[in-house]
Design an enzyme around this catalytic site. Structure first.
Site, short mmCIF file in Angstrom:
data_model
loop_
_atom_site.label_atom_id
_atom_site.label_comp_id
_atom_site.label_asym_id
_atom_site.label_seq_id
_atom_site.Cartn_x
_atom_site.Cartn_y
_atom_site.Cartn_z
N CYS A 27 0.87 -1.18 0.00
CA CYS A 27 0.00 0.00 0.00
C CYS A 27 0.91 1.23 0.00
CB CYS A 27 -0.97 -0.03 1.18
SG CYS A 27 -0.20 0.03 2.80
N ASN A 31 2.39 1.51 4.25
CA ASN A 31 2.74 0.25 4.93
C ASN A 31 2.48 0.30 6.44
OD1 ASN A 31 5.72 -1.87 5.34
ND2 ASN A 31 3.62 -2.49 4.95
N CYS A 35 -1.17 0.79 7.38
CA CYS A 35 -2.61 0.52 7.53
C CYS A 35 -3.03 -0.73 6.76
CB CYS A 35 -3.45 1.71 7.08
SG CYS A 35 -3.13 3.25 7.98
N ARG A 36 -3.21 -0.59 5.44
CA ARG A 36 -3.82 -1.67 4.67
C ARG A 36 -2.91 -2.88 4.46
NH1 ARG A 36 -5.28 2.23 -0.14
NH2 ARG A 36 -3.26 3.01 0.62
N SER A 37 -1.66 -2.64 4.04
CA SER A 37 -0.82 -3.81 3.72
C SER A 37 -0.39 -4.59 4.96
CB SER A 37 0.35 -3.44 2.81
OG SER A 37 1.21 -2.51 3.41
N ASP A 62 -8.00 4.16 1.34
CA ASP A 62 -6.97 4.37 2.36
C ASP A 62 -7.60 4.83 3.68
OD1 ASP A 62 -4.76 4.97 3.81
OD2 ASP A 62 -3.69 5.90 2.14
P1 4NP Z 1 -1.66 2.87 4.09
O1 4NP Z 1 -2.14 4.30 4.65
O2 4NP Z 1 -1.18 3.12 2.68
O3 4NP Z 1 -2.90 2.03 4.09
O4 4NP Z 1 -0.59 2.39 5.02
C1 4NP Z 1 -1.25 5.40 4.68
C2 4NP Z 1 -0.46 5.60 5.78
C3 4NP Z 1 0.42 6.68 5.82
C4 4NP Z 1 0.48 7.54 4.75
C5 4NP Z 1 -0.30 7.33 3.64
C6 4NP Z 1 -1.17 6.26 3.61
N1 4NP Z 1 1.37 8.65 4.79
O5 4NP Z 1 1.47 9.38 3.80
O6 4NP Z 1 2.09 8.80 5.78
#
Ligand code: 4NP
Length: 155
Positions: A7, A10, A12-14, A124
């Site tokens: 994702c 890294n 939340c989703r992944s 997200d």
């Molecule tokens: P993820 O969510 O892609 O599901 O882990 C996010 C977590 C952090 C950020 C973006 C998306 N960020 O830009 O810090």
């Protein structure tokens, strides 16, 4: 067989996908045959554990967050992985650009095998804060992936 979930951050989703898929694989008695990891496409959260909202939902569903630390995807990941499973169109586009030509076909959207949801993104939760929705989407999609990957294991 090596499976990499990807994702943006890294956190939340992944990592949620990694932990859930690990549980599905363990429950199926296939942990010796399927290796699982996750990585992110940006650099914002490197070294951090799962987002507290993601960790809460994971714990509520009996998933361990042990050992989950955000990292950036590497060239080695494209070689290592048999399946690279990502969450949204932005991830897909970026992975297809980063992947060596011979590895582009390894890249898939998580919802690709879900009937009627082929092109649907897993939004997200970092923006939506709907962490339970993320879990529920993954809980639908990942058993399809386990079936697909199970079918490719050497007997
Ligand atoms: P993820 O969510 O892609 O599901 O882990 C996010 C977590 C952090 C950020 C973006 C998306 N960020 O830009 O810090």
């Amino acid at each position: 067989m090596n499976v990499l979930f990807v994702c943006l951050g890294n956190i939340c989703r992944s990592p949620m996908a990694e932990a859930l898929f690990r549980k599905l694989v363990n429950d199926a008695g296939l942990s010796g045959q399927i290796n699982i990891d996750s990585a992110g496409l940006n650099y914002e959260e490197i070294g951090n554990g799962p987002h507290p909202g993601a960790a809460k939902v994971m714990h509520e569903h009996g998933l361990s967050t042990d050992g989950l630390v955000a990292r950036h995807i590497t060239d080695h990941d494209f070689k290592w992985a048999d399946y690279i499973i990502c969450m949204d169109q932005m991830n897909l586009n970026e992975l297809r650009q980063l992947a060596p030509a011979k590895d582009v076909a390894k890249v898939h959207l998580a919802n690709e095998p879900v009937p009627g949801k082929k092109n649907q993104e897993i939004p997200d939760p970092w923006y939506t804060h709907r962490f339970e929705d993320t879990y529920q989407s993954l809980a639908v999609a990942l058993p399809y992936w386990l079936n697909i990957i199970k079918g490719q294991l050497k007997r």
